[in-house]
Scaffold this motif. Structure first.
Motif: not given
Lengths: 219, 240, 274
Positions: C154-155, C158, C179, C182
């Motif tokens: 996920g990070g 992004q 956020t 995540l």
């Protein structure tokens, strides 16, 4: 060439009665197909392997070949077997046979989504097979498969127009006859098209309304 | 009652020719029909109600009337526009328009199935609606299009038999010709049907392979790159 | 005097019967980081989407670096609706990072980033790739260039989404709930990452419901409540001494909801609100 709206309008009174023939054929064929399809489905659930294999081949054949050719098979072929049928009878049989195959497949799909619980309970209670079918399975099944059945009905109605090719005097053949007399083929055929459209449109819309009503009831 | 194979063997050339024409017409009609259906599908998805209505009317019209009627409408209608074309062409055009109504629904469904965020990301980057459709949405619809398009294509192969009514010399017409000479309906029409059966089965087989290929393509691509990645990183220091 | 990069004036938007935005106005100066906060459903995301015209506002105006987007007020004061092409041209000036990232799954990470520069800005592929690889390098994702989004965490997704937006050379960046999608463990990472981005001079508007996040990242905070700007001002002032009662209520609810000993990732739990 010019388009005559008068010819278009004038064709309707001549064609509408002929559409009645299409509807009559459709209804008879639908009833026969429902009976045939249900019978086939019950047969398939018996688990007799050779029978299921044969039925499987027939299903593949009917689905993989054009309905017009199937109609010709019935129309030209049955007399060779000694069956002297009128064109309309041969046509009804061809359409009914074709649809019963599609209906048994529709029913198979419907059955695969149904819960086996109530049936198992019925068997445990010692209820006879015939009763289980008529009281437990079929009522639920028919409601479940209402939408594809309505769709099949529109397919049947469209199929009846093909019977014009084997000399059945239904709406399309009548349109051709009228056109021959009036020299206005496009207008007359357009009128026949509009009639067929209207009938199928009403059927499918009614089906949609029924679907929402039943869906609401099933919750 | 014996099956007289001679009827078939003596006339095999006619059947072959008919089969060939059937295939050509079906392929042409499906290809053209698919292309025609793209603008219809886009209209069905438009914000403007008029465009949506036209697309809906178009699709409903072709889906509620039998193909034989569509065929006759083109057959008698094209001369109105001073277009006098050979029957096979008329038939192919009619089948293409008929097919387009089915494809339009398939395409519309496939586009709707792509998550909305995909197009939004494209617009946020500055792409126009059509750029977004072409670069981002369309590639993601391909996998969704193959199964229903296969079924529709197979149906269109079967519909070509209706062209026999306007004397197009496809397979069914040839069958009728042979029947008229030999009066052997079972031999003739069972063979005719069998040819359709084989053609549609072959068609279906190729389409299933295409389905697998498209489905696997993206998966395989990922597998390849991650393998390459692992391989490339052997012995190398990972970046901080 | 720092110039105003984003000017939102009297924005309003309703959906059917429900009004999301009533009369929103605020400015963002170059280099500022503004966080838009408020209870869920108060229209924060709608506001962000109206800014880059993904959602068309019913009324009001948005100006980016002095140019209108979508709705334009002409010299004589009359309204003019811009063409699709004009709007398309304005959009890349605001890099939009979606809550769900919306990376394009059929393209590699590198392709995701160069697509915009090549197709929209018509830059040559070599140049676009060079820039993309530099961005990936800066974000620690250089080795993922030829991988596909589905293999990223996920990070990482992004960061690719952010790189994709940055590749277009925007004047400012818009973040929709950075956020939310995540894991809580990496919220702090995201915070530091965005702080770094801000420190490099990027103007940012961040919609978030994480107050601690806002506290640590924002220069100014805009509190949205029931479609209005209920309070706005420097983040420390607003978050420590809120004047608006609804904001006070909102802030106290947040701190009482958040667990005291989390995974060390929610700064708000460490800093009590007076």
């Amino acid at each position: 060439m010019d388009f005559s709206v008068a010819a278009l309008g004038g064709a309707f009174p001549q064609l509408l009665p002929a559409m009645g023939i299409n509807l009559a054929i459709s209804l008879v064929a639908m009833v026969l197909a429902l009976i045939g399809g249900t019978a086939l489905t019950i047969l398939r659930t018996l688990g007799i392997m050779p029978l299921n294999a044969v039925i499987g081949v027939v299903i593949s054949f009917i689905r993989g070949t054009p309905i017009l050719v199937q109609i010709f098979l019935f129309y030209y072929g049955l007399p060779a077997l000694g069956l002297d049928l009128s064109p309309i009878q041969a046509g009804i049989l061809a359409i009914a046979f074709n649809s019963s195959i599609f209906i048994t497949e529709i029913m198979r799909g419907g059955l695969s989504g149904m819960d086996s619980g109530p049936v198992e309970a019925a068997i445990a209670l010692g209820i006879k097979g015939k009763v289980i079918w008529t009281k437990v399975i079929l009522p639920q099944l028919y409601i479940r498969i209402m939408p594809p059945l309505v769709n099949e009905l529109t397919t049947i109605v469209k199929g009846t127009a093909l019977l014009s090719v084997i000399t059945v005097v239904e709406v399309l053949r009548t349109a051709q006859q009228v056109a021959n007399a009036s020299f206005r083929p496009l207008e007359t055929l357009l009128a026949a098209a509009i009639i067929l459209f209207a009938v199928n449109f009403v059927i499918s819309q009614s089906g949609r309304i029924l679907e929402t009503r039943f869906a609401a009831r099933r919750g | 009652m014996a099956f007289d194979f001679n009827v078939i063997l003596d006339n095999w050339a006619l059947f072959a020719r008919g089969t060939w024409l059937t295939i050509i017409i079906a392929v042409a009609a499906v290809a053209v029909g698919f292309l025609i259906s793209i603008p219809i599908a886009l209209m069905a998805l438009s914000h403007r109600r008029t465009l949506r209505w036209i697309a809906t009317a178009y699709v409903e019209w072709f889906r509620n009337i039998p193909f034989i009627v569509v065929l006759y409408l083109f057959f008698y209608g094209l001369p109105f526009f001073n277009l006098r074309l050979p029957e096979a062409i008329v038939g192919t055009i009619a089948l293409a328009f008929f097919a387009s109504s089915y494809f339009a629904e398939i395409i519309r469904g496939a586009i709707l199935a792509v998550p909305k965020g995909q197009m939004e990301a494209a617009r946020a980057i500055g792409m126009s609606y059509f750029q977004g459709l072409w670069e981002i949405v369309a590639p993601q619809t391909v996998r969704l299009l193959v199964p229903p398009s296969t079924n529709t294509s197979i149906s269109m192969v079967k519909e070509t038999s209706v062209l026999s009514t306007i004397t197009v010399a496809e397979l069914t017409y040839q069958g009728l010709v042979v029947q008229g000479e030999t009066f052997a309906p079972f031999e003739v029409f069972l063979t005719t049907a069998a040819v359709y059966w084989v053609v549609t089965a072959i068609f279906a087989h190729f389409m299933h392979r295409a389905e697998k290929a498209f489905g696997a393509a993206q998966g395989a691509h990922q597998a390849r790159t991650s393998l390459a990645d692992k391989y490339l990183l052997i012995g190398a220091r990972r970046p901080a | 005097m720092t110039k105003t990069l984003l000017k939102v004036s009297n924005l309003a938007k309703s959906f059917g019967g429900a009004t999301a935005l009533r009369d929103i106005s605020f400015d963002v100066a170059a280099g500022e980081v503004v966080c838009i906060i408020g209870p869920s459903g108060c229209g924060k995301s709608t506001l962000l989407r109206c800014i880059n015209h993904l959602t068309a506002p019913d009324s009001g105006f948005v100006e980016v670096a002095g140019s209108y987007i979508g709705r334009e007020r002409k010299a004589d004061g009359k309204l003019r609706m811009q063409s699709h092409r004009e709007i398309d041209r304005m959009r890349p000036k605001m890099g939009f990072v979606f809550q769900q990232f919306n990376l394009w799954p059929h393209l590699s990470v590198l392709e995701n980033i160069v697509k915009g520069p090549i197709k929209v800005q018509k830059r040559p592929r070599a140049e676009a790739e060079e820039q993309a690889l530099a961005l990936l390098q800066r974000f620690g994702l250089r080795d993922k260039a030829h991988m596909f989004p589905s293999s990223l965490s996920g990070g990482q997704k992004q960061r690719v989404a952010i790189a994709r937006a940055l590749a277009m050379g925007p004047e400012l960046m818009l973040f929709d709930e950075p956020t939310s999608a995540l894991d809580p463990e990496i919220v702090k990472e995201v915070l530091l990452f965005l702080r770094e981005l801000a420190d490099s001079g990027m103007t940012m508007v961040i919609v978030t419901h994480e107050i601690g996040f806002a506290r640590h990242v924002a220069d100014r905070v805009v509190f949205l409540d029931r479609g209005y700007v209920a309070e706005a001002g420097p983040s420390n002032d607003v978050l420590s001494n809120p004047t608006n009662p609804r904001l006070r209520e909102f802030l106290s609810q947040i701190t009482s909801d958040q667990p005291a000993a989390g995974k060390g990732s929610s700064p708000a739990a460490e800093q009590p609100i007076h």
